[in-house]
Write a protein that holds these residues in place. Structure first.
Motif, PDB file in Angstrom:
ATOM      1  N   SER A  87       0.824  -1.214   0.000  1.00 42.95           N
ATOM      2  CA  SER A  87       0.000   0.000   0.000  1.00 42.95           C
ATOM      3  C   SER A  87       0.856   1.260   0.000  1.00 42.95           C
ATOM      4  CB  SER A  87      -0.927  -0.003   1.227  1.00 42.95           C
ATOM      5  OG  SER A  87      -0.172  -0.071   2.433  1.00 42.95           O
ATOM      6  N   TRP A  88       2.077   1.151   0.527  1.00 41.27           N
ATOM      7  CA  TRP A  88       2.961   2.317   0.582  1.00 41.27           C
ATOM      8  C   TRP A  88       3.931   2.400  -0.598  1.00 41.27           C
ATOM      9  CZ3 TRP A  88       3.256  -1.899   3.863  1.00 41.27           C
ATOM     10  CH2 TRP A  88       4.352  -2.735   3.688  1.00 41.27           C
TER      11      TRP A  88
ATOM     12  N   ARG B  96       5.766   3.087  -4.003  1.00 45.77           N
ATOM     13  CA  ARG B  96       5.769   4.268  -4.869  1.00 45.77           C
ATOM     14  C   ARG B  96       6.572   3.950  -6.128  1.00 45.77           C
ATOM     15  NH1 ARG B  96       9.538   4.584  -1.028  1.00 45.77           N
ATOM     16  NH2 ARG B  96      11.627   5.358  -1.558  1.00 45.77           N
TER      17      ARG B  96
ATOM     18  N   ASP C  23       9.572  -1.393  -1.374  1.00 46.75           N
ATOM     19  CA  ASP C  23       8.975  -0.075  -1.189  1.00 46.75           C
ATOM     20  C   ASP C  23       8.658   0.604  -2.522  1.00 46.75           C
ATOM     21  OD1 ASP C  23       9.183  -0.344   1.540  1.00 46.75           O
ATOM     22  OD2 ASP C  23      11.162   0.616   1.637  1.00 46.75           O
TER      23      ASP C  23
END
Length: 604
Positions: free
Chosen positions: A348-349, A351, A426
């Motif tokens: 969800s985080w 990028r 990430d």
């Protein structure tokens, strides 16, 4: 797991399938509403169809009918043609409603299941490599094609007719109960006998069909396996053995198919006999009630017509139960894949990664293919941007695992893999893979044109970029000599090209990505000296100015690297300038000590 044999046993699978397709149903509300309206119109018209015949018979056969017609100011010469036209109008209207219902429901169903198939295929492509390694390709292909097709076929040919017939049956029972409840009870008494016969035979039909489906799955897997390895089959003279295995499975599908047809035919004939017995009993009892004045001849005709029509829904219930049960099993196979968790999905985080320079890091990485047997054991390695590092070691030392981790085909169980200091977990999966390009030992091409195979490296690649990449890879000259040049369609997996030609097209495909990190995983293995020299030169042009990991067994190929990393037992046993590392390895024959194995939890 046992396959369901009744509608009740199939219900859980049907509910799971419905939950999976429900999001797609919302977009087809108008078609579904129109189909439902046509369904109820068709049922109403079917219920009305015998009534003009009743009016005519009562008017003609009973003398009072003439008086009723006279009282209404209607001559029999007018009534009979009018009722004939009413029958025609009802039949035509019912046929139109049935056509509209079938088309609307079929269109909605096929649209929904076409999107389900697209979702299934897309989900399969997103699932991690580990899932595909433990699955059989033939079985997955069968789920995408045959299982979804069975859902489509059953929806149109079984579920929708069954729904319409059940509603019709309910309507008919209500009407005949109002006409004569005693005769209606006689009709209902026949249904239990029908249910016992049909249930027993339906279970046998489904059991036979289950065996046939299993044999068909074996056929698909065997065909996929043998056709995909045709070079090995022919080289080792395995044609006879493969044909013998195929013939065995093929014969089982034939026997089960014939047996299933026999049972289905037997069920329909027994139903016809039961309908005949029920019709005779209702005719006899109904005639007695007509003579007693409790029922008119026209109402008896309505009863007999309804009886014959009512048994069609009951027969269809039995006939379609097995088909729907098998469709439920197919739906479960589809949903099983759709519900498979993708452990490599974007967090969800996560990028998008910026344009990376190419600093690579492996920090305390543990990785296992089999729980408790790690391939990498706390490996630490750093590669500077633009550095060319050769990774060597014995088979099973973990060399190719580094490539899988860096491309994020797998995630480490412990530790982390970084690019420019960013943990790959990430970053979004697509942005990571777009900046890491891999050239494998076996260059797999698609059954498409040369241009499309090269352009597959990056969406939106122009023809000029394709040609520039081919020139860099040393492929332009031989591509131009192909029958249609860049528009020549290569065979499946590039079988119509030589190994060197396939490898150079793969290098061109890697070149259009313009990725800062390049992984060469045994990219020169299996090529002769002349072809290998051409491919090596193309790889040098591809890797110029980029961070490069050269995974190889060939120590000579490692000499051109800036640094050589020797893996042993899942750790870096030695590293440095290639000549120095090779000299040290030659000077000592003992392997680097291996650390103790801590408890490793999958997914940690």
């Amino acid at each position: 797991m046992a396959r369901p044999t009744t509608l009740r046993e199939a219900a859980p699978g049907l509910r799971r399938t419905l939950r999976a397709v429900r999001p797609h149903l919302r977009g087809e509300r108008r078609l579904l509403a129109g189909g439902a309206a046509a369904l109820f119109a068709e049922v109403a018209l079917r219920l009305l169809e015998p009534w003009p015949l009743k009016v005519v018979l009562d008017a003609v056969v009973i003398a009072a009918g003439a008086r009723i017609a006279a009282e209404q100011g209607m001559d029999l010469q007018v009534l009979v043609p009018l009722m004939a036209l009413a029958v025609l109008a009802l039949v035509v209207a019912r046929a139109g409603a049935a056509y509209l219902m079938t088309v609307l429901f079929a269109l909605a169903g096929n649209r929904v299941l076409t999107r389900v198939r697209a979702d299934l295929f897309a989900h399969l492509q997103r699932l991690p490599l580990a899932y595909h390694e433990r699955s059989r390709t033939g079985d997955l292909v069968t789920r995408v094609t045959s299982d979804v097709a069975r859902l489509q076929e059953t929806t149109v040919t079984a579920a929708l007719p069954l729904l319409g017939n059940v509603v019709t049956l309910a309507g008919m029972l209500v009407v005949i109960a109002f006409l004569d409840w005693q005769l209606a009870l006689l009709v209902l008494a026949v249904f239990p006998a029908f249910a016992v016969t049909s249930t027993r035979l339906t279970r046998r039909i489904t059991s036979v069909s289950r065996g046939q489906r299993h044999a068909e799955g074996a056929l698909a897997s065997l065909a996929t396996e043998s056709l995909g390895a045709m070079k090995v089959v022919q080289a080792y003279g395995l044609e006879g053995r493969m044909q013998e295995r195929f013939a065995g499975s093929n014969e089982r599908t034939l026997k089960d198919g014939v047996q299933g047809k026999k049972l289905s035919a037997g069920l329909e004939r027994k139903t016809d006999a039961l309908v005949g017995v029920a019709t005779a009993v209702v005719l006899y009892v109904g005639a007695q009630r007509v003579l007693a004045g409790a029922l008119s001849p026209g109402e008896l005709v309505v009863f007999l017509t309804y009886l014959k029509t009512a048994f069609k829904p009951m027969r269809d219930v039995a006939k379609y139960t097995g088909r729907i049960a098998k469709a439920a099993a197919s739906g479960e196979r589809v949903v099983d894949v759709l519900e498979t968790r993708n452990d490599l999905g974007d967090a969800s985080w996560a990028r998008p990664a910026p344009r990376l320079r190419g600093h690579v890091g492996f920090e305390g990485v543990w990785m296992s293919y089999v729980p408790g047997r790690p391939v990498l054991r706390g490996l630490d390695l750093r590669v500077r941007a633009g550095e060319r590092v050769a990774v060597v070691g014995a088979s099973g030392a973990g060399k190719s695992t580094l490539a899988a981790l860096l491309s994020r085909l797998r995630d480490p169980e412990l530790g982390r893999v970084t690019l420019d200091g960013h943990d790959l977990r990430d970053l979004t999966l697509a942005s990571v893979r777009s900046q890491v390009t891999v050239v494998l030992q076996e260059s797999v091409l698609f059954a498409a044109t040369v241009r499309e195979n090269i352009a597959a490296g990056r969406p939106g690649t122009t023809d000029a970029e394709v040609e520039a990449a081919a020139r860099l890879a040393g492929a332009h000259a031989f591509v131009e000599r192909l029958p249609q040049g860049y528009d020549t369609v290569v065979g499946e997996r590039g079988a119509t090209l030589s190994g060197g030609q396939r490898q150079r097209i793969a290098i061109a495909r890697a070149a259009v990505r313009d990725a800062p990190v390049v992984v060469l995983d045994e990219a020169l293995t299996g090529l002769d000296d002349e072809t290998g020299g051409e491919v090596a030169a193309a790889l040098d042009r591809l890797c110029e100015g980029r961070t490069t990991l050269v995974i190889t067994h060939d120590l000579d190929a490692a000499l051109d690297a800036d640094r050589l990393v020797w893996l042993d037992g899942g750790v870096v046993a030695d590293q440095g300038r290639p000549a120095e590392v090779l000299a040290r390895r030659a000077a000592r024959h003992d392997a680097a000590p291996r650390p103790l194995v801590p408890e490793v939890r999958r997914g940690a």
